[in-house]
Design a protein around this motif. Structure first.
Motif, PDB file in Angstrom:
ATOM      1  N   HIS A  10       6.401  12.102   0.126  1.00  0.00           N
ATOM      2  CA  HIS A  10       6.089  10.684   0.053  1.00  0.00           C
ATOM      3  C   HIS A  10       4.735  10.398   0.711  1.00  0.00           C
ATOM      4  O   HIS A  10       3.923   9.640   0.177  1.00  0.00           O
ATOM      5  N   GLY A  11       4.484  11.008   1.849  1.00  0.00           N
ATOM      6  CA  GLY A  11       3.204  10.836   2.536  1.00  0.00           C
ATOM      7  C   GLY A  11       2.041  11.348   1.700  1.00  0.00           C
ATOM      8  O   GLY A  11       0.980  10.724   1.646  1.00  0.00           O
ATOM      9  N   ARG A  12       2.234  12.474   1.053  1.00  0.00           N
ATOM     10  CA  ARG A  12       1.168  13.040   0.216  1.00  0.00           C
ATOM     11  C   ARG A  12       0.903  12.149  -0.999  1.00  0.00           C
ATOM     12  O   ARG A  12      -0.237  11.947  -1.380  1.00  0.00           O
ATOM     13  N   LEU A  13       1.959  11.608  -1.585  1.00  0.00           N
ATOM     14  CA  LEU A  13       1.781  10.702  -2.723  1.00  0.00           C
ATOM     15  C   LEU A  13       1.029   9.439  -2.309  1.00  0.00           C
ATOM     16  O   LEU A  13       0.197   8.938  -3.060  1.00  0.00           O
ATOM     17  N   ARG A  14       1.313   8.927  -1.117  1.00  0.00           N
ATOM     18  CA  ARG A  14       0.574   7.767  -0.614  1.00  0.00           C
ATOM     19  C   ARG A  14      -0.904   8.111  -0.419  1.00  0.00           C
ATOM     20  O   ARG A  14      -1.793   7.317  -0.741  1.00  0.00           O
ATOM     21  N   ALA A  15      -1.177   9.309   0.106  1.00  0.00           N
ATOM     22  CA  ALA A  15      -2.560   9.741   0.318  1.00  0.00           C
ATOM     23  C   ALA A  15      -3.296   9.877  -1.010  1.00  0.00           C
ATOM     24  O   ALA A  15      -4.463   9.499  -1.134  1.00  0.00           O
ATOM     25  N   ILE A  16      -2.628  10.409  -2.011  1.00  0.00           N
ATOM     26  CA  ILE A  16      -3.233  10.550  -3.342  1.00  0.00           C
ATOM     27  C   ILE A  16      -3.511   9.174  -3.937  1.00  0.00           C
ATOM     28  O   ILE A  16      -4.586   8.927  -4.488  1.00  0.00           O
ATOM     29  N   GLY A  17      -2.557   8.265  -3.813  1.00  0.00           N
ATOM     30  CA  GLY A  17      -2.743   6.903  -4.312  1.00  0.00           C
ATOM     31  C   GLY A  17      -3.916   6.213  -3.630  1.00  0.00           C
ATOM     32  O   GLY A  17      -4.714   5.521  -4.277  1.00  0.00           O
ATOM     33  N   ALA A  18      -4.048   6.410  -2.324  1.00  0.00           N
ATOM     34  CA  ALA A  18      -5.155   5.808  -1.581  1.00  0.00           C
ATOM     35  C   ALA A  18      -6.482   6.408  -2.016  1.00  0.00           C
ATOM     36  O   ALA A  18      -7.485   5.693  -2.154  1.00  0.00           O
ATOM     37  N   ALA A  19      -6.517   7.720  -2.259  1.00  0.00           N
ATOM     38  CA  ALA A  19      -7.744   8.368  -2.721  1.00  0.00           C
ATOM     39  C   ALA A  19      -8.136   7.853  -4.102  1.00  0.00           C
ATOM     40  O   ALA A  19      -9.312   7.593  -4.368  1.00  0.00           O
ATOM     41  N   LEU A  20      -7.164   7.681  -4.971  1.00  0.00           N
ATOM     42  CA  LEU A  20      -7.454   7.145  -6.304  1.00  0.00           C
ATOM     43  C   LEU A  20      -7.983   5.713  -6.213  1.00  0.00           C
ATOM     44  O   LEU A  20      -8.898   5.335  -6.957  1.00  0.00           O
ATOM     45  N   ALA A  21      -7.444   4.926  -5.307  1.00  0.00           N
ATOM     46  CA  ALA A  21      -7.932   3.556  -5.105  1.00  0.00           C
ATOM     47  C   ALA A  21      -9.371   3.567  -4.600  1.00  0.00           C
ATOM     48  O   ALA A  21     -10.190   2.732  -5.015  1.00  0.00           O
ATOM     49  N   ILE A  23     -11.566   5.894  -5.239  1.00  0.00           N
ATOM     50  CA  ILE A  23     -12.391   6.287  -6.382  1.00  0.00           C
ATOM     51  C   ILE A  23     -12.673   5.061  -7.251  1.00  0.00           C
ATOM     52  O   ILE A  23     -13.820   4.807  -7.622  1.00  0.00           O
ATOM     53  N   GLU A  24     -11.646   4.293  -7.554  1.00  0.00           N
ATOM     54  CA  GLU A  24     -11.804   3.104  -8.390  1.00  0.00           C
ATOM     55  C   GLU A  24     -12.725   2.071  -7.741  1.00  0.00           C
ATOM     56  O   GLU A  24     -13.487   1.394  -8.428  1.00  0.00           O
ATOM     57  N   ALA A  25     -12.665   1.969  -6.414  1.00  0.00           N
ATOM     58  CA  ALA A  25     -13.481   0.992  -5.691  1.00  0.00           C
ATOM     59  C   ALA A  25     -14.904   1.486  -5.447  1.00  0.00           C
ATOM     60  O   ALA A  25     -15.752   0.727  -4.982  1.00  0.00           O
ATOM     61  N   GLY A  26     -15.149   2.771  -5.717  1.00  0.00           N
ATOM     62  CA  GLY A  26     -16.472   3.346  -5.476  1.00  0.00           C
ATOM     63  C   GLY A  26     -16.692   3.758  -4.031  1.00  0.00           C
ATOM     64  O   GLY A  26     -17.827   3.972  -3.614  1.00  0.00           O
ATOM     65  N   ASP A  27     -15.613   3.865  -3.268  1.00  0.00           N
ATOM     66  CA  ASP A  27     -15.698   4.222  -1.846  1.00  0.00           C
ATOM     67  C   ASP A  27     -15.299   5.664  -1.552  1.00  0.00           C
ATOM     68  O   ASP A  27     -15.289   6.071  -0.394  1.00  0.00           O
ATOM     69  N   PHE A  28     -14.989   6.430  -2.577  1.00  0.00           N
ATOM     70  CA  PHE A  28     -14.527   7.795  -2.352  1.00  0.00           C
ATOM     71  C   PHE A  28     -15.628   8.642  -1.731  1.00  0.00           C
ATOM     72  O   PHE A  28     -16.786   8.596  -2.149  1.00  0.00           O
ATOM     73  N   GLY A  29     -15.269   9.406  -0.717  1.00  0.00           N
ATOM     74  CA  GLY A  29     -16.213  10.309  -0.067  1.00  0.00           C
ATOM     75  C   GLY A  29     -16.859   9.717   1.169  1.00  0.00           C
ATOM     76  O   GLY A  29     -17.628  10.390   1.846  1.00  0.00           O
ATOM     77  N   TRP A  30     -16.575   8.456   1.461  1.00  0.00           N
ATOM     78  CA  TRP A  30     -17.145   7.782   2.628  1.00  0.00           C
ATOM     79  C   TRP A  30     -16.047   7.525   3.650  1.00  0.00           C
ATOM     80  O   TRP A  30     -14.951   7.089   3.311  1.00  0.00           O
ATOM     81  N   CYS A  31     -16.330   7.795   4.895  1.00  0.00           N
ATOM     82  CA  CYS A  31     -15.366   7.665   5.984  1.00  0.00           C
ATOM     83  C   CYS A  31     -14.918   6.213   6.140  1.00  0.00           C
ATOM     84  O   CYS A  31     -15.742   5.298   6.180  1.00  0.00           O
ATOM     85  N   GLU A  32     -13.619   6.002   6.250  1.00  0.00           N
ATOM     86  CA  GLU A  32     -13.074   4.659   6.442  1.00  0.00           C
ATOM     87  C   GLU A  32     -13.411   4.094   7.818  1.00  0.00           C
ATOM     88  O   GLU A  32     -13.412   2.885   7.994  1.00  0.00           O
TER      89      GLU A  32
END
Length: 57
Positions: A10-21, A23-32
């Motif tokens: 469940h934790g891994r699925l949440r992490a994948i969902g957050a990474a996909l979000a 990517i869609e927002a254009g923030d992938f690869g940048w530290c939160e």
């Protein structure tokens, strides 16, 4: 043991969902936390990493 495995999944699925979000927002690869680039080595190891190595430590 099964509950622990289910929790990890469940934790891994949440992490994948957050990474996909990110990517869609254009923030992938940048530290939160600090806003710096996470680094390709870290992203190669874990594409779902939301923080750079400095902020994750």
């Amino acid at each position: 043991m099964a509950k622990g495995l289910e929790a990890r999944r469940h934790g891994r699925l949440r992490a994948i969902g957050a990474a996909l979000a990110r990517i869609e927002a254009g923030d992938f690869g940048w530290c939160e936390d600090c806003g710096e680039f996470i680094g390709s080595g870290r992203l190669d190891f874990d594409p779902c990493a939301p923080r750079c190595i400095g902020c994750a430590s």
